[in-house]
Design an enzyme around this catalytic site. Sequence first.
Site, PDB file in Angstrom:
ATOM      1  N   SER A  45       0.803  -1.227   0.000  1.00 29.92           N
ATOM      2  CA  SER A  45       0.000   0.000   0.000  1.00 29.92           C
ATOM      3  C   SER A  45       0.833   1.274   0.000  1.00 29.92           C
ATOM      4  O   SER A  45       0.281   2.356  -0.225  1.00 29.92           O
ATOM      5  CB  SER A  45      -0.935   0.013   1.224  1.00 29.92           C
ATOM      6  OG  SER A  45      -1.683  -1.177   1.307  1.00 29.92           O
ATOM      7  N   ILE A  47       2.134   2.759   2.568  1.00 34.98           N
ATOM      8  CA  ILE A  47       1.665   3.571   3.696  1.00 34.98           C
ATOM      9  C   ILE A  47       2.731   3.648   4.786  1.00 34.98           C
ATOM     10  O   ILE A  47       3.351   2.640   5.126  1.00 34.98           O
ATOM     11  CB  ILE A  47       0.380   2.975   4.299  1.00 34.98           C
ATOM     12  CG1 ILE A  47      -0.707   2.851   3.229  1.00 34.98           C
ATOM     13  CG2 ILE A  47      -0.117   3.827   5.468  1.00 34.98           C
ATOM     14  CD1 ILE A  47      -1.077   4.134   2.552  1.00 34.98           C
ATOM     15  N   HIS A  49       2.600   4.024   8.425  1.00 34.72           N
ATOM     16  CA  HIS A  49       1.579   3.939   9.474  1.00 34.72           C
ATOM     17  C   HIS A  49       1.979   4.748  10.704  1.00 34.72           C
ATOM     18  O   HIS A  49       3.142   4.747  11.120  1.00 34.72           O
ATOM     19  CB  HIS A  49       1.352   2.486   9.869  1.00 34.72           C
ATOM     20  CG  HIS A  49       0.735   1.669   8.778  1.00 34.72           C
ATOM     21  ND1 HIS A  49      -0.610   1.707   8.511  1.00 34.72           N
ATOM     22  CD2 HIS A  49       1.277   0.812   7.881  1.00 34.72           C
ATOM     23  CE1 HIS A  49      -0.883   0.892   7.497  1.00 34.72           C
ATOM     24  NE2 HIS A  49       0.252   0.338   7.094  1.00 34.72           N
ATOM     25  N   ARG A 310       1.874 -10.806   1.872  1.00 34.53           N
ATOM     26  CA  ARG A 310       2.437 -10.407   3.161  1.00 34.53           C
ATOM     27  C   ARG A 310       2.874 -11.668   3.903  1.00 34.53           C
ATOM     28  O   ARG A 310       2.201 -12.697   3.839  1.00 34.53           O
ATOM     29  CB  ARG A 310       1.396  -9.664   3.991  1.00 34.53           C
ATOM     30  CG  ARG A 310       1.083  -8.279   3.467  1.00 34.53           C
ATOM     31  CD  ARG A 310      -0.235  -8.221   2.759  1.00 34.53           C
ATOM     32  NE  ARG A 310      -1.361  -8.070   3.667  1.00 34.53           N
ATOM     33  CZ  ARG A 310      -2.630  -8.102   3.262  1.00 34.53           C
ATOM     34  NH1 ARG A 310      -2.924  -8.267   1.990  1.00 34.53           N
ATOM     35  NH2 ARG A 310      -3.614  -7.974   4.128  1.00 34.53           N
ATOM     36  N   ILE A 335       7.612 -10.169   8.444  1.00 36.34           N
ATOM     37  CA  ILE A 335       7.525  -8.710   8.294  1.00 36.34           C
ATOM     38  C   ILE A 335       6.355  -8.367   7.382  1.00 36.34           C
ATOM     39  O   ILE A 335       6.494  -8.170   6.175  1.00 36.34           O
ATOM     40  CB  ILE A 335       8.851  -8.127   7.750  1.00 36.34           C
ATOM     41  CG1 ILE A 335      10.030  -8.627   8.582  1.00 36.34           C
ATOM     42  CG2 ILE A 335       8.791  -6.610   7.765  1.00 36.34           C
ATOM     43  CD1 ILE A 335       9.987  -8.253  10.048  1.00 36.34           C
ATOM     44  N   GLU A 336       5.171  -8.329   7.990  1.00 40.82           N
ATOM     45  CA  GLU A 336       3.964  -7.871   7.299  1.00 40.82           C
ATOM     46  C   GLU A 336       3.707  -6.425   7.723  1.00 40.82           C
ATOM     47  O   GLU A 336       4.552  -5.793   8.339  1.00 40.82           O
ATOM     48  CB  GLU A 336       2.796  -8.787   7.642  1.00 40.82           C
ATOM     49  CG  GLU A 336       2.524  -8.902   9.125  1.00 40.82           C
ATOM     50  CD  GLU A 336       1.407  -9.888   9.446  1.00 40.82           C
ATOM     51  OE1 GLU A 336       0.588 -10.171   8.565  1.00 40.82           O
ATOM     52  OE2 GLU A 336       1.365 -10.367  10.596  1.00 40.82           O
ATOM     53  N   CYS A 401       2.905   9.279 -20.934  1.00 42.81           N
ATOM     54  CA  CYS A 401       1.955   9.313 -19.811  1.00 42.81           C
ATOM     55  C   CYS A 401       2.575   9.952 -18.572  1.00 42.81           C
ATOM     56  O   CYS A 401       1.931  10.732 -17.870  1.00 42.81           O
ATOM     57  CB  CYS A 401       1.491   7.903 -19.470  1.00 42.81           C
ATOM     58  SG  CYS A 401       0.567   7.056 -20.766  1.00 42.81           S
ATOM     59  N   CYS A 441       5.609   3.090 -24.636  1.00 39.93           N
ATOM     60  CA  CYS A 441       7.043   3.331 -24.429  1.00 39.93           C
ATOM     61  C   CYS A 441       7.900   2.076 -24.346  1.00 39.93           C
ATOM     62  O   CYS A 441       9.128   2.167 -24.387  1.00 39.93           O
ATOM     63  CB  CYS A 441       7.263   4.171 -23.176  1.00 39.93           C
ATOM     64  SG  CYS A 441       6.692   3.392 -21.646  1.00 39.93           S
TER      65      CYS A 441
END
Length: 502
Positions: A45, A47, A49, A310, A335-336, A401, A441
Site C-alpha cells: 500500500s 503507507i 503507518h 504479506r 515482516i507484514e 503518460c 514506451c
Amino acid sequence: MFDVIIVGAGVSGCAVARELSRYDMKTAVLERASDVCEGTSKANSGIVHAGYDAEPGTVKALLNIRGSRRMEELSEELDFPYKRNGSLVLCFEESGRRKLQELLERGKENGVEDLCILEREELVRIEPNISEQAAAALYAPTGGIVCPFGLTIALAENACVNGVEFYLDTEVGKVEKTEAGYRLETSRGLFESRTVVNAAGVYADIFHNMVSSRKIHITPRKGEYCLFDKTAGDWVRHTVFQLPTQYGKGVLVTPTVHGNLLVGPTAEDIEDKEGVYTTGEGLADLLERGNLSVREVPAGKVITSFAGLRAHEDGGDFVIGEPEDAAGFIDVAGIESPGLTCAPAIGEYVADLIRKRIPAPEKADFIAGRKGIPSVALADAERRQELIRENSAYANVVCRCELVTEGEIADAIHRPLGATTLDGVKRRTRAGMGRCQSGFCAPKTAEILARELGKDLGEISKAGGASLLLAGHSRPQGSDCVEMSKEAGHTDRLLRQEGREA
C-alpha cells in the site's frame, strides 16, 4: 568469507544493508531476482503507518513508531518520495465508536502524537468524498505515504556506494551451520559468512527451519489492489482506513505520492508462496468495499491491478533476532504490515545486534546522502532547460503518460545497481507506470536498455529470467523484427515531436 550475508533484497534487507554499510565490515546481499524490491516490497500500500494499531509491547509497536518518525529525515537524506498526508480510520455505526476509542488509547500508549476522534461534520469538511455511512473517524496526522520501490532502491544504492556487495540472480537453496559461521549453497556457488540475516520474506521460515529446532511458520497472505489514473488522484487527501479485523487493517483508499489513487488490499491466506495473481472476484469485492469508505470509487479510471503477499507468521508479531540454538543467524521474519514503515528502524535494530557480535568501527568516509534521478515531469521550466543543456537526451520524451525522457532512463541504467530490465526502469523512472501501462514506451525503452547495456534486443526482459520481450530467438528475426522495427520507427517520430515540445 563475509562478516555478514543478508538473504533477501527487499526493503528490510536493504535497510539492514544500508545501516551495516556505516561500519568497517564485509557485507553481502544475496537476492534470487534480477533486481532489488522484486517481492513483497514492490506490491503493497505504500503507507507510513502512524502506529496506533500495533499491540503495545510488541516488536511491531516499538519499531513502527521509530520507523515512522525516521521516514521524513531519511527521505531527505536519500531523496525518495514521501508525504505526511495523515490517516483516518472510519467507523460506520455507533457501536464502532468503542473500537475507535480503543485505537486512540492504544496509539497514545504506543507514543503516537496528536491523535484525535473527528465527528462527521469535521470529517466531511476535510474529506468531501467520504462515505455517507461514515459516522466518525480516528485522525492520525502523523500518518504518511511513501514510494515503496523508491525507498528500497534508495537504501540499496546507498549501501552499494558504501561498499556492500549485491549478488542478484543468486538463489539460496540451503543454509547450514559451520564452525566459522554459516555456509550458503546458492545458484552461483557457495558463500560463507560469520553472520546471516534472514530477510527472505515469505520464504524466511524455510531458512530459519534449516538451522533451528524451534520452528516458525509463515503463511502468504495475498492482497489484491486496484490503481487508478491520476485524474482520480485527488478523490481523497488522506489515507482512509476502515476499522481493522483479524486479517489486518482492511481495505484502504489512499492517494499515492505520485498522484494516483490506490484501493486495497484484500486479505486471503494461501499456500502458494508465488501466488501473486489477481481474480475478478477479488477485485470486484475490493471495489465494493472501497465504496464503504468513499462515495462512488471511480472504477472506470482503474489503469491496472496487482497482488502482493504479506509474510504472516503464526505468532502475529515480527520475528527479529537470533534463535536460541542458532547463534549468528538473525531472523528478520514475519515482516507484514507495518513492515514498510518499520524498515528504517529494523535496519538500525539489526545493525545494533550485529555490532554486538562484530564490534567493527564506523567508516570515516561513509556517504550518508544520495541523489535520485532528476525528474523532468517534476522540474520547473528553468530546471528542464538546464537538464537539456547538460544532456540533450533529456529532451527526448519516451514515456508520454508520465513524461519520462531518454536521459532519465539512461541514468536509471547506469546508477549503482542500475536497471537491467523493463520493470527495473519502470520502478526507477515511472516509464510505463501511466495510463497506457507501457503500451507506448516499451519498445523504445527496450532499445535504450539494449544500447546502454551493450546487449542484443532479444536479450532484454521484462523482469529478468525467462520474461524475454522477444520470444524464440536470441536476436529478433522475421515478422518479430519487422513489427518491432515498425513500432520503434513510430516511437522515434513521436519522440522527435515530443522533444521539440519539451
